[in-house]
Design a protein around this motif. Structure first.
Motif, PDB file in Angstrom:
ATOM      1  N   ASN A   1       0.511  -1.095   0.219  1.00 38.64           N
ATOM      2  CA  ASN A   1       0.520  -0.041  -0.253  1.00 38.64           C
ATOM      3  C   ASN A   1       0.698   1.209  -0.143  1.00 38.64           C
ATOM      4  N   PRO A   2       1.653   1.446  -1.278  1.00 34.69           N
ATOM      5  CA  PRO A   2       2.127   3.089  -0.825  1.00 34.69           C
ATOM      6  C   PRO A   2       1.571   3.774  -0.154  1.00 34.69           C
ATOM      7  N   PHE A   3      -0.008   4.319   0.065  1.00 32.09           N
ATOM      8  CA  PHE A   3      -0.327   5.208   1.115  1.00 32.09           C
ATOM      9  C   PHE A   3       0.339   5.508   2.342  1.00 32.09           C
ATOM     10  N   THR A   4       0.510   3.962   2.848  1.00 31.46           N
ATOM     11  CA  THR A   4       0.368   3.843   4.576  1.00 31.46           C
ATOM     12  C   THR A   4       1.917   3.148   4.468  1.00 31.46           C
ATOM     13  N   GLY A   5       2.668   2.670   3.640  1.00 33.49           N
ATOM     14  CA  GLY A   5       4.126   1.862   3.085  1.00 33.49           C
ATOM     15  C   GLY A   5       3.825   0.818   3.556  1.00 33.49           C
ATOM     16  N   ALA A   6       3.335   0.536   3.998  1.00 34.71           N
ATOM     17  CA  ALA A   6       2.804  -0.926   4.373  1.00 34.71           C
ATOM     18  C   ALA A   6       3.098  -1.821   3.201  1.00 34.71           C
ATOM     19  N   SER A   7       3.840  -2.783   3.914  1.00 30.98           N
ATOM     20  CA  SER A   7       3.763  -4.398   2.811  1.00 30.98           C
ATOM     21  C   SER A   7       3.555  -5.483   3.111  1.00 30.98           C
ATOM     22  N   ALA A   8       3.478  -6.498   2.544  1.00 35.90           N
ATOM     23  CA  ALA A   8       3.551  -7.759   3.277  1.00 35.90           C
ATOM     24  C   ALA A   8       3.618  -8.630   2.548  1.00 35.90           C
ATOM     25  N   SER A   9       3.457 -10.376   2.315  1.00 32.54           N
ATOM     26  CA  SER A   9       3.105 -10.916   1.307  1.00 32.54           C
ATOM     27  C   SER A   9       2.553 -12.126   2.417  1.00 32.54           C
ATOM     28  N   VAL A  10       1.224 -12.509   1.469  1.00 30.60           N
ATOM     29  CA  VAL A  10       0.291 -13.347   1.915  1.00 30.60           C
ATOM     30  C   VAL A  10      -0.107 -14.245   1.678  1.00 30.60           C
ATOM     31  N   LYS A  11      -0.576 -15.273   2.437  1.00 29.11           N
ATOM     32  CA  LYS A  11      -0.699 -17.170   2.577  1.00 29.11           C
ATOM     33  C   LYS A  11      -2.076 -16.923   1.646  1.00 29.11           C
TER      34      LYS A  11
ATOM     35  N   ILE B   1     -11.487 -16.403  -3.872  1.00 24.77           N
ATOM     36  CA  ILE B   1      -9.752 -16.027  -3.323  1.00 24.77           C
ATOM     37  C   ILE B   1     -10.572 -15.818  -2.094  1.00 24.77           C
ATOM     38  N   ARG B   2      -9.461 -16.775  -1.088  1.00 22.41           N
ATOM     39  CA  ARG B   2      -9.508 -16.327  -0.244  1.00 22.41           C
ATOM     40  C   ARG B   2      -7.407 -16.128   0.080  1.00 22.41           C
ATOM     41  N   PHE B   3      -7.060 -14.653   0.566  1.00 22.10           N
ATOM     42  CA  PHE B   3      -6.133 -15.263   1.297  1.00 22.10           C
ATOM     43  C   PHE B   3      -5.793 -13.788   2.854  1.00 22.10           C
ATOM     44  N   SER B   4      -4.573 -14.197   3.623  1.00 22.33           N
ATOM     45  CA  SER B   4      -4.365 -13.599   4.729  1.00 22.33           C
ATOM     46  C   SER B   4      -3.109 -13.461   4.683  1.00 22.33           C
ATOM     47  N   LYS B   5      -2.230 -12.486   6.453  1.00 23.40           N
ATOM     48  CA  LYS B   5      -1.664 -12.223   6.235  1.00 23.40           C
ATOM     49  C   LYS B   5      -1.568 -11.697   7.724  1.00 23.40           C
ATOM     50  N   VAL B   6      -0.020 -11.350   8.361  1.00 27.15           N
ATOM     51  CA  VAL B   6      -0.553 -11.659   9.925  1.00 27.15           C
ATOM     52  C   VAL B   6       1.073 -10.826  10.050  1.00 27.15           C
ATOM     53  N   GLY B   7      -0.033  -9.736  10.945  1.00 24.00           N
ATOM     54  CA  GLY B   7       1.901  -9.175  11.658  1.00 24.00           C
ATOM     55  C   GLY B   7       1.927  -8.719  12.700  1.00 24.00           C
ATOM     56  N   ASP B   8       3.160  -9.228  13.565  1.00 28.53           N
ATOM     57  CA  ASP B   8       3.024  -9.181  14.845  1.00 28.53           C
ATOM     58  C   ASP B   8       3.946  -7.365  15.100  1.00 28.53           C
ATOM     59  N   PHE B   9       3.477  -7.109  16.572  1.00 26.05           N
ATOM     60  CA  PHE B   9       3.727  -6.003  16.540  1.00 26.05           C
ATOM     61  C   PHE B   9       4.122  -4.825  18.010  1.00 26.05           C
ATOM     62  N   ASP B  10       5.090  -4.448  18.513  1.00 30.93           N
ATOM     63  CA  ASP B  10       5.398  -4.473  20.132  1.00 30.93           C
ATOM     64  C   ASP B  10       4.472  -6.037  20.437  1.00 30.93           C
ATOM     65  N   ASN B  11       3.268  -5.829  21.214  1.00 33.35           N
ATOM     66  CA  ASN B  11       2.765  -7.122  22.011  1.00 33.35           C
ATOM     67  C   ASN B  11       1.690  -7.256  21.340  1.00 33.35           C
ATOM     68  N   LYS B  12       1.470  -7.557  19.910  1.00 34.73           N
ATOM     69  CA  LYS B  12      -0.196  -7.899  19.640  1.00 34.73           C
ATOM     70  C   LYS B  12       0.523  -8.377  18.173  1.00 34.73           C
TER      71      LYS B  12
END
Length: 154
Positions: free
Chosen positions: A67-77, A86-97
C-alpha cells in the motif's frame, strides 16, 4: 481364481498445481479498495471506513501486497482459490500484538466485492499470555485502476 490374504493397493499420482497458479490474471495489479466496518467486538476502536490502494503482485510462489499510501508491505498466504473466489491472509506482529487479516473476495473482472476479517490479539509483556482479542469485519469493494484488464483495453 480366488486369492485369499492378498491385498492390492492402488496409488493415484496427482500432478500438483499450486493454488497461486489457479489465480486469475485479473487479480494482479493496482486496486482502489473501499472498506466499511460491519461489526466489531472488544475494546479496540477500528476505523469505521477506509480507502486504500492495494498493489497485488507475484514473485514466484509469493503474493505481495503493498500500500503506497501507508508504506505497508506484506507477503500474503493464499488459502483458497475456486474460479473467481479467492481467500488470502496475512499476519503482522508488532509490540505485544498480533493482527491477523483474512480477506475473502469475489473477483468480477475489474471489480471485486468481499469481506476482511480482522483479529487483534494482545499479549502480556510479562509472560506472553493472551490478554485480549478484538475483532472486526469490514465489507470490501475494489475497483481495478491498473493491471492486466486495463492493459487489454477494458
Amino acid at each position: 481364481m480366488l486369492l485369499i490374504g492378498i491385498s492390492t493397493c492402488a496409488e493415484t499420482l496427482q500432478a500438483g498445481v499450486s493454488k497461486i497458479d489457479m489465480l486469475p490474471d485479473d487479480f494482479f495489479g493496482s486496486w482502489r479498495v473501499v472498506a466499511k466496518i460491519d461489526k466489531q467486538s472488544g475494546s479496540t476502536n477500528f476505523k469505521p471506513n477506509t480507502i486504500d490502494l492495494w498493489n497485488l503482485s507475484r514473485s514466484g510462489d509469493v503474493i505481495n501486497l503493498n500500500n503506497p499510501f501507508t508504506g505497508a508491505s506484506a507477503s500474503v498466504k493464499l488459502e483458497h482459490v475456486e474460479g473467481n473466489i479467492i481467500r488470502f491472509s496475512k499476519v503482522g506482529d508488532f509490540d505485544n500484538k498480533k493482527l491477523t487479516d483474512t480477506v475473502d473476495l469475489k473477483l468480477n473482472g475489474d471489480t471485486f466485492t468481499g469481506i476482511n476479517s480482522l483479529k487483534l490479539e494482545t499479549f502480556s509483556t510479562y509472560d506472553n499470555s493472551l490478554i485480549q482479542t478484538d475483532t472486526a469485519l469490514y465489507i470490501l469493494k475494489g475497483e481495478k485502476i491498473s493491471g492486466a484488464l486495463q492493459e487489454k483495453g477494458k
